[in-house]
Design a protein around this motif. Sequence first.
Motif, short mmCIF file in Angstrom:
data_model
loop_
_atom_site.label_atom_id
_atom_site.label_comp_id
_atom_site.label_asym_id
_atom_site.label_seq_id
_atom_site.Cartn_x
_atom_site.Cartn_y
_atom_site.Cartn_z
N ALA A 41 0.84 -1.20 0.00
CA ALA A 41 0.00 0.00 0.00
C ALA A 41 0.87 1.25 0.00
O ALA A 41 2.04 1.21 0.40
CB ALA A 41 -0.91 0.00 1.22
N LEU A 42 0.30 2.37 -0.42
CA LEU A 42 1.03 3.63 -0.49
C LEU A 42 1.57 4.04 0.88
O LEU A 42 2.70 4.53 0.98
CB LEU A 42 0.13 4.73 -1.05
CG LEU A 42 0.74 6.12 -1.16
CD1 LEU A 42 1.96 6.09 -2.08
CD2 LEU A 42 -0.28 7.10 -1.67
N SER A 43 0.81 3.81 1.93
CA SER A 43 1.27 4.20 3.26
C SER A 43 2.52 3.41 3.66
O SER A 43 3.42 3.95 4.31
CB SER A 43 0.16 3.97 4.29
OG SER A 43 -0.22 2.62 4.31
N ASN A 44 2.60 2.17 3.25
CA ASN A 44 3.80 1.38 3.54
C ASN A 44 4.99 1.83 2.70
O ASN A 44 6.13 1.77 3.15
CB ASN A 44 3.53 -0.10 3.34
CG ASN A 44 2.61 -0.66 4.40
OD1 ASN A 44 2.55 -0.15 5.51
ND2 ASN A 44 1.87 -1.69 4.05
N TRP A 45 4.72 2.26 1.47
CA TRP A 45 5.81 2.81 0.65
C TRP A 45 6.39 4.05 1.31
O TRP A 45 7.60 4.26 1.27
CB TRP A 45 5.32 3.15 -0.76
CG TRP A 45 5.38 1.99 -1.70
CD1 TRP A 45 4.34 1.38 -2.31
CD2 TRP A 45 6.55 1.30 -2.13
NE1 TRP A 45 4.78 0.35 -3.08
CE2 TRP A 45 6.14 0.27 -2.99
CE3 TRP A 45 7.90 1.43 -1.86
CZ2 TRP A 45 7.03 -0.59 -3.60
CZ3 TRP A 45 8.80 0.56 -2.46
CH2 TRP A 45 8.36 -0.43 -3.32
N ASN A 46 5.53 4.86 1.89
CA ASN A 46 6.01 6.05 2.58
C ASN A 46 6.93 5.69 3.74
O ASN A 46 7.94 6.36 3.98
CB ASN A 46 4.84 6.90 3.07
CG ASN A 46 4.07 7.50 1.91
OD1 ASN A 46 4.58 7.66 0.82
ND2 ASN A 46 2.82 7.82 2.16
N LEU A 47 6.61 4.62 4.45
CA LEU A 47 7.47 4.16 5.54
C LEU A 47 8.82 3.67 5.03
O LEU A 47 9.87 3.96 5.60
CB LEU A 47 6.78 3.05 6.33
CG LEU A 47 5.59 3.45 7.18
CD1 LEU A 47 4.90 2.22 7.74
CD2 LEU A 47 6.02 4.38 8.29
N ASP A 49 10.24 4.53 2.17
CA ASP A 49 10.98 5.69 1.66
C ASP A 49 11.54 6.55 2.78
O ASP A 49 12.54 7.24 2.60
CB ASP A 49 10.08 6.54 0.76
CG ASP A 49 9.96 5.98 -0.64
OD1 ASP A 49 10.90 5.30 -1.09
OD2 ASP A 49 8.92 6.21 -1.29
N SER A 50 10.91 6.50 3.95
CA SER A 50 11.42 7.30 5.07
C SER A 50 12.80 6.81 5.52
O SER A 50 13.59 7.60 6.05
CB SER A 50 10.44 7.30 6.23
OG SER A 50 10.40 6.04 6.85
N ARG A 81 10.23 3.64 -4.22
CA ARG A 81 9.06 3.22 -5.01
C ARG A 81 9.32 3.41 -6.51
O ARG A 81 8.98 2.55 -7.31
CB ARG A 81 7.83 4.01 -4.58
CG ARG A 81 6.59 3.56 -5.29
CD ARG A 81 5.37 4.27 -4.79
NE ARG A 81 4.19 3.70 -5.42
CZ ARG A 81 3.00 4.21 -5.33
NH1 ARG A 81 2.79 5.29 -4.62
NH2 ARG A 81 2.00 3.64 -5.93
#
Length: 94
Positions: A41-47, A49-50, A81
């Motif tokens: 999910a996009l929220s996991n990609w944000n994690l 990428d952090s 991503r």
Amino acid sequence: MLNPILNSRSPVPLKTKIQIYLMYIRPLLTYAAESWGPCIALSNWNLIDSVQTSCIRTSAGLMNFVSNQNVGDSSRIKTLREVVTENSKHLLKS
């Protein structure tokens, strides 16, 4: 283990620090990502990428109030991503 080399007080030039990140840390973050990447999910990609942003922020000595977008834009490094999506497209072509 690479923190003494990648921290902001290290005498190693920033360009070299980024190359070290790209050679040693990014492959660990993207290992077999072509298989698990489409399922995230996009929220996991944000994690994910952090982690990259934190490494760049630490290497460059940037403060926490600098946005992640600005850190990514100034470093000119693709997000994880983007890298995984690009590699997945190459995998599908072959």
